[in-house]
Design a protein around this motif. Structure first.
Motif, mmCIF file in Angstrom:
data_model
loop_
_atom_site.group_PDB
_atom_site.id
_atom_site.type_symbol
_atom_site.label_atom_id
_atom_site.label_comp_id
_atom_site.label_asym_id
_atom_site.label_seq_id
_atom_site.Cartn_x
_atom_site.Cartn_y
_atom_site.Cartn_z
ATOM 1 N N ARG A 1 18.852 41.159 36.398
ATOM 2 C CA ARG A 1 18.582 39.746 36.105
ATOM 3 C C ARG A 1 18.097 39.014 37.356
ATOM 4 O O ARG A 1 17.238 38.153 37.296
ATOM 5 C CB ARG A 1 19.845 39.077 35.556
ATOM 6 C CG ARG A 1 19.666 37.624 35.168
ATOM 7 C CD ARG A 1 18.667 37.500 34.023
ATOM 8 N NE ARG A 1 18.486 36.117 33.633
ATOM 9 C CZ ARG A 1 17.559 35.310 34.164
ATOM 10 N NH1 ARG A 1 16.762 35.731 35.117
ATOM 11 N NH2 ARG A 1 17.448 34.070 33.746
ATOM 12 N N GLY A 2 18.631 39.370 38.498
ATOM 13 C CA GLY A 2 18.211 38.748 39.751
ATOM 14 C C GLY A 2 16.917 39.312 40.307
ATOM 15 O O GLY A 2 16.375 38.792 41.273
ATOM 16 N N GLY A 3 16.421 40.387 39.719
ATOM 17 C CA GLY A 3 15.178 40.996 40.188
ATOM 18 C C GLY A 3 15.362 41.958 41.341
ATOM 19 O O GLY A 3 14.390 42.407 41.940
ATOM 20 N N GLU B 1 4.749 41.500 37.208
ATOM 21 C CA GLU B 1 6.127 41.351 36.721
ATOM 22 C C GLU B 1 6.282 41.938 35.320
ATOM 23 O O GLU B 1 7.267 42.605 35.021
ATOM 24 C CB GLU B 1 6.539 39.881 36.712
ATOM 25 C CG GLU B 1 6.784 39.302 38.079
ATOM 26 C CD GLU B 1 8.068 39.795 38.731
ATOM 27 O OE1 GLU B 1 8.899 40.442 38.067
ATOM 28 O OE2 GLU B 1 8.232 39.531 39.931
ATOM 29 N N ARG C 1 15.002 37.779 32.342
ATOM 30 C CA ARG C 1 14.256 37.473 33.572
ATOM 31 C C ARG C 1 12.772 37.265 33.265
ATOM 32 O O ARG C 1 12.154 36.320 33.752
ATOM 33 C CB ARG C 1 14.434 38.582 34.597
ATOM 34 C CG ARG C 1 13.635 38.335 35.881
ATOM 35 C CD ARG C 1 14.013 39.313 36.962
ATOM 36 N NE ARG C 1 13.111 39.244 38.092
ATOM 37 C CZ ARG C 1 13.174 38.329 39.057
ATOM 38 N NH1 ARG C 1 14.085 37.401 39.007
ATOM 39 N NH2 ARG C 1 12.317 38.351 40.058
ATOM 40 N N GLN D 1 10.518 33.859 33.734
ATOM 41 C CA GLN D 1 9.318 33.834 34.571
ATOM 42 C C GLN D 1 8.097 33.383 33.767
ATOM 43 O O GLN D 1 7.269 32.633 34.273
ATOM 44 C CB GLN D 1 9.077 35.209 35.195
ATOM 45 C CG GLN D 1 10.085 35.536 36.266
ATOM 46 C CD GLN D 1 9.920 36.933 36.816
ATOM 47 O OE1 GLN D 1 9.566 37.857 36.099
ATOM 48 N NE2 GLN D 1 10.183 37.083 38.104
ATOM 49 N N GLU E 1 11.671 30.409 36.490
ATOM 50 C CA GLU E 1 11.968 31.203 37.679
ATOM 51 C C GLU E 1 10.661 31.570 38.352
ATOM 52 O O GLU E 1 9.627 31.708 37.704
ATOM 53 C CB GLU E 1 12.746 32.473 37.320
ATOM 54 C CG GLU E 1 14.159 32.205 36.913
ATOM 55 C CD GLU E 1 14.951 33.489 36.690
ATOM 56 O OE1 GLU E 1 14.500 34.573 37.136
ATOM 57 O OE2 GLU E 1 16.000 33.394 36.066
ATOM 58 N N SER F 1 13.257 37.606 44.114
ATOM 59 C CA SER F 1 13.970 36.338 44.252
ATOM 60 C C SER F 1 15.038 36.379 45.325
ATOM 61 O O SER F 1 15.751 35.423 45.511
ATOM 62 C CB SER F 1 14.619 35.967 42.917
ATOM 63 O OG SER F 1 15.573 36.936 42.570
#
Length: 169
Positions: free
Chosen positions: A51-53, A74, A132, A136, A141, A146
């Motif tokens: 989720r945070g990349g 992405e 995510r 984006q 986001e 990130s």
């Protein structure tokens, strides 16, 4: 859940050491349960990294691709992650079913409870990746990695460069 499983795993490991070396009567079940809870810990923590990349970042690609193509990058990375996680979830279900007749040693509990972490964790990771990507796409986001490590490295690089230049003079 991941933190809870980590606490249980570490506590069981500590208990195992105590019973083995302090009481000279090793526990027969704590090592097996500690391992199973550590597996669950890893698979329950993985969605947060997706989720945070943090699991999807390929720094070189982000630096080479122009900003207008970043969303396509992405989406491609997300699609690859979803493909791998889908295969992992599917195979995890098959594996969990295959071992359902076996038990964890000294516990008389089906080993499938430990293996179930694979499909459950993979499914949670898939939800995290989709979340995510949706964030984006909608602009909630930023695109690209990130985490702050890339920023820290960029801010430290000129200082290190200046220090080397000053040392040469």
């Amino acid at each position: 859940m991941a933190i809870g499983m980590l606490i249980v795993s570490v506590s069981l490991g500590f208990y195992q050491v105590l019973t083995r070396f302090l009481f000279n009567a090793p526990s027969t079940w704590s090592e097996v349960l500690s391992r199973a809870t550590m597996i669950w810990c890893v698979f329950m923590a993985a969605p947060a990294t997706f989720r945070g990349g943090f699991m999807m970042a390929v720094e070189v690609i982000y630096k080479l691709v122009p900003a207008r193509a970043m969303l396509a990058v992405e989406l491609a990375i997300g699609a690859c992650c979803l493909l791998v996680l889908g295969v992992l979830a599917y195979q995890g279900v098959l594996m969990t079913e295959r071992v359902s007749g076996q038990t964890l040693s000294a516990l008389e509990v089906s080993i499938s409870w430990a293996y179930a972490a694979i499909p459950v964790g993979s499914a949670c990771c898939m939800v995290a990746v989709i979340g995510r990507l949706l964030a984006q796409i909608t602009g909630r986001e930023t695109l690209g990695p990130s985490h702050d490590e890339a920023v820290e490295q960029d801010t430290d690089a000129p200082l290190a460069h200046d220090a080397r230049e000053g040392h040469r003079s």
